[in-house]
Design a protein around this motif. Structure first.
Motif, PDB file in Angstrom:
ATOM      1  N   THR A  39     -19.468 -46.240  33.199  1.00 22.87           N
ATOM      2  CA  THR A  39     -19.078 -44.922  33.710  1.00 22.87           C
ATOM      3  C   THR A  39     -18.745 -43.932  32.605  1.00 22.87           C
ATOM      4  OG1 THR A  39     -16.801 -45.694  33.963  1.00 22.87           O
ATOM      5  CG2 THR A  39     -18.254 -45.877  35.876  1.00 22.87           C
ATOM      6  N   SER A  40     -18.535 -44.401  31.399  1.00 21.20           N
ATOM      7  CA  SER A  40     -18.239 -43.492  30.282  1.00 21.20           C
ATOM      8  C   SER A  40     -19.504 -42.877  29.695  1.00 21.20           C
ATOM      9  CB  SER A  40     -17.482 -44.239  29.180  1.00 21.20           C
ATOM     10  OG  SER A  40     -16.242 -44.721  29.665  1.00 21.20           O
ATOM     11  N   THR A  41     -20.598 -43.655  29.706  1.00 26.66           N
ATOM     12  CA  THR A  41     -21.855 -43.189  29.104  1.00 26.66           C
ATOM     13  C   THR A  41     -22.950 -42.956  30.135  1.00 26.66           C
ATOM     14  OG1 THR A  41     -22.633 -45.467  28.754  1.00 26.66           O
ATOM     15  CG2 THR A  41     -21.327 -44.444  26.983  1.00 26.66           C
TER      16      THR A  41
ATOM     17  N   GLU B  89     -28.211 -38.773  38.229  1.00 26.89           N
ATOM     18  CA  GLU B  89     -27.497 -37.519  38.403  1.00 26.89           C
ATOM     19  C   GLU B  89     -26.138 -37.656  37.716  1.00 26.89           C
ATOM     20  OE1 GLU B  89     -25.182 -35.513  42.127  1.00 26.89           O
ATOM     21  OE2 GLU B  89     -27.314 -35.991  42.457  1.00 26.89           O
ATOM     22  N   ILE B  90     -25.875 -36.793  36.744  1.00 29.89           N
ATOM     23  CA  ILE B  90     -24.623 -36.822  35.983  1.00 29.89           C
ATOM     24  C   ILE B  90     -23.837 -35.539  36.292  1.00 29.89           C
ATOM     25  CG2 ILE B  90     -23.562 -36.914  33.699  1.00 29.89           C
ATOM     26  CD1 ILE B  90     -24.942 -39.482  34.340  1.00 29.89           C
ATOM     27  N   ASN B  91     -22.573 -35.722  36.697  1.00 33.14           N
ATOM     28  CA  ASN B  91     -21.705 -34.569  36.999  1.00 33.14           C
ATOM     29  C   ASN B  91     -22.382 -33.602  37.973  1.00 33.14           C
ATOM     30  OD1 ASN B  91     -19.911 -35.748  35.245  1.00 33.14           O
ATOM     31  ND2 ASN B  91     -20.259 -34.293  33.576  1.00 33.14           N
TER      32      ASN B  91
ATOM     33  N   GLN C 212     -29.706 -38.677  29.729  1.00 33.32           N
ATOM     34  CA  GLN C 212     -29.657 -37.710  28.636  1.00 33.32           C
ATOM     35  C   GLN C 212     -28.200 -37.378  28.307  1.00 33.32           C
ATOM     36  OE1 GLN C 212     -32.049 -34.862  30.807  1.00 33.32           O
ATOM     37  NE2 GLN C 212     -33.716 -35.054  29.312  1.00 33.32           N
ATOM     38  N   PRO C 213     -27.873 -37.096  27.051  1.00 28.95           N
ATOM     39  CA  PRO C 213     -26.482 -36.785  26.675  1.00 28.95           C
ATOM     40  C   PRO C 213     -25.987 -35.511  27.379  1.00 28.95           C
ATOM     41  CG  PRO C 213     -27.873 -37.107  24.727  1.00 28.95           C
ATOM     42  CD  PRO C 213     -28.784 -37.060  25.895  1.00 28.95           C
ATOM     43  N   VAL C 214     -24.710 -35.512  27.704  1.00 30.59           N
ATOM     44  CA  VAL C 214     -24.071 -34.321  28.282  1.00 30.59           C
ATOM     45  C   VAL C 214     -22.900 -33.920  27.394  1.00 30.59           C
ATOM     46  CG1 VAL C 214     -24.782 -34.822  30.645  1.00 30.59           C
ATOM     47  CG2 VAL C 214     -22.627 -35.765  29.773  1.00 30.59           C
ATOM     48  N   SER C 215     -22.593 -32.628  27.383  1.00 29.31           N
ATOM     49  CA  SER C 215     -21.554 -32.121  26.471  1.00 29.31           C
ATOM     50  C   SER C 215     -20.148 -32.364  27.000  1.00 29.31           C
ATOM     51  CB  SER C 215     -21.764 -30.616  26.225  1.00 29.31           C
ATOM     52  OG  SER C 215     -21.759 -29.908  27.462  1.00 29.31           O
ATOM     53  N   GLU C 216     -19.987 -32.399  28.311  1.00 29.35           N
ATOM     54  CA  GLU C 216     -18.645 -32.568  28.892  1.00 29.35           C
ATOM     55  C   GLU C 216     -18.386 -34.031  29.246  1.00 29.35           C
ATOM     56  OE1 GLU C 216     -18.383 -30.497  32.594  1.00 29.35           O
ATOM     57  OE2 GLU C 216     -20.486 -30.884  33.075  1.00 29.35           O
ATOM     58  N   GLN C 217     -17.138 -34.342  29.533  1.00 28.44           N
ATOM     59  CA  GLN C 217     -16.775 -35.695  29.924  1.00 28.44           C
ATOM     60  C   GLN C 217     -17.391 -36.022  31.281  1.00 28.44           C
ATOM     61  OE1 GLN C 217     -12.581 -36.379  30.108  1.00 28.44           O
ATOM     62  NE2 GLN C 217     -12.795 -38.593  30.458  1.00 28.44           N
ATOM     63  N   ILE C 218     -17.888 -37.249  31.405  1.00 28.59           N
ATOM     64  CA  ILE C 218     -18.556 -37.664  32.643  1.00 28.59           C
ATOM     65  C   ILE C 218     -17.507 -37.991  33.705  1.00 28.59           C
ATOM     66  CG2 ILE C 218     -20.027 -39.433  33.692  1.00 28.59           C
ATOM     67  CD1 ILE C 218     -21.515 -39.664  31.052  1.00 28.59           C
TER      68      ILE C 218
END
Length: 348
Positions: A82-84, A103-105, A40-46
């Protein structure tokens, strides 16, 4: 108050668990293909990504701390952006079926993927029900057949003549009226998440089969027809069937009710390029002749192949006792010319 607070805490936990399971998405894949999973999209940089297969680590990366690492059977065929956070797994196998989570961030996402391996849909075939469907029937049913047991969810489409494809069920009923009588062909298509296939156009043109035999002295005679290994169905001496590639390559058997002295023949004996039954019949004829002290004259024996398939494949030469039987396009029997296309032109 403590009991009430504990109750609401439990309710919140149950609600969270329910919401998590509701976000599960089913992804179908074909063995050998590449599977792509997106978080799912996240607002901050990964700055960290962790993918899991079930409870096991699949891929892991933490900026400036853990280099991009792949685990277990996914090593060498997996790419993580790693960017997306997008994950690609190549050369998928049936053993890769399962649940994937990300798991993102350091935040476990509610979106999980349940992957299911499916096979491509088979080449469909159109069959007609009932077997004795003909130009006098009030209605007939066409069935889009094929083994889809391993194909997952399958959608069916039908096309009438040169019209548009329309989604429908496995079967399509045709009412015998002026409108449908003007339609020359019917087609069906199968489609699942990884493939689609369709039949060639099936002609509604009819051709006739006749159950022949000298039954003049046998009183009332009833006639029955059977298609391949199906059930016997009572009908008349003649039967009309759709003239298409499928029926031209299928075996229709006929039967009259006992007692009748002159038994009708079985025709054809070669189905789907399998001439085993044909050669077995020749062997039985040869054995019968030997048992009754008779000799088959190979030089006076002729073979005619009657093949109505669109793509004709001649069977191997027929051999009897080491001698090959001459294959001809027509021959004369008791004053009548019998030709491979069953036409009457050689008799006129």
């Amino acid at each position: 108050m403590e009991t009430s607070a504990g109750f609401w805490l439990l309710a919140v936990l149950l609600l969270a668990a329910t919401s998590f399971s509701q976000d599960q998405t089913v992804k179908y894949f074909k063995v050998g293909d590449t599977l792509q999973l997106s978080p799912q999209p996240v607002s901050e940089q990964i700055y960290s990504v962790v993918w899991k297969y079930g409870k096991n680590l699949l891929a892991e990366w933490v900026k400036d701390q853990i280099p991009l690492t792949y685990y277990s059977k996914f090593i060498g065929r997996t790419t993580l952006n790693t960017s997306t956070g997008v994950l690609e797994i190549r050369d998928m196998t049936a053993a890769d079926t399962g649940v994937y989570s990300v798991e993102i961030n350091n935040q476990v996402q509610s979106q999980v993927y349940k992957t299911v391996a499916v096979e491509a849909v088979p080449q469909p075939e159109v069959s007609v029900m009932p077997l004795l469907c003909n130009s006098t029937s009030e209605s007939c049913t066409l069935s889009c057949d094929g083994d889809v047991s391993a194909a997952g969810p399958v959608e069916y489409f039908w096309k009438i003549g040169d019209g548009e494809w329309k989604q429908s069920g496995t079967n399509m009923e045709i009412i015998n009226n002026e409108e449908t009588q003007r339609v020359p062909t019917f087609s069906c298509r199968m489609k699942n998440r990884v493939s689609e296939r369709e039949t060639a156009s099936v002609s509604r043109e009819l051709r006739g089969l006749s159950c022949d035999g000298d039954a003049d002295q046998n009183g009332p005679v009833e006639y029955f027809w059977k298609k391949d290994d199906g059930e016997w169905e009572q009908s008349g001496k003649k039967m009309e069937i759709l003239n298409n590639e499928e029926t031209a390559c299928e075996n229709f058997l006929l039967q009259d009710e006992e007692p009748v002295d002159s038994r009708p023949s079985l025709d054809p004996l070669i189905t789907n390029d399998d001439d085993t039954a044909y050669r077995d019949e020749i062997q039985r004829l040869s054995d019968w002749c030997n048992y009754n002290n008779l000799t088959l004259n190979t030089k006076k024996t002729k073979e005619v192949v009657m093949d109505f398939c669109r793509t004709r494949t001649d069977p191997p030469p027929l051999s009897m006792k080491g001698d090959y039987v001459e294959r001809v396009s027509s021959f004369k029997f008791l004053g009548t010319h019998i030709s491979e296309d069953r036409s009457w032109s050689t008799n006129t």
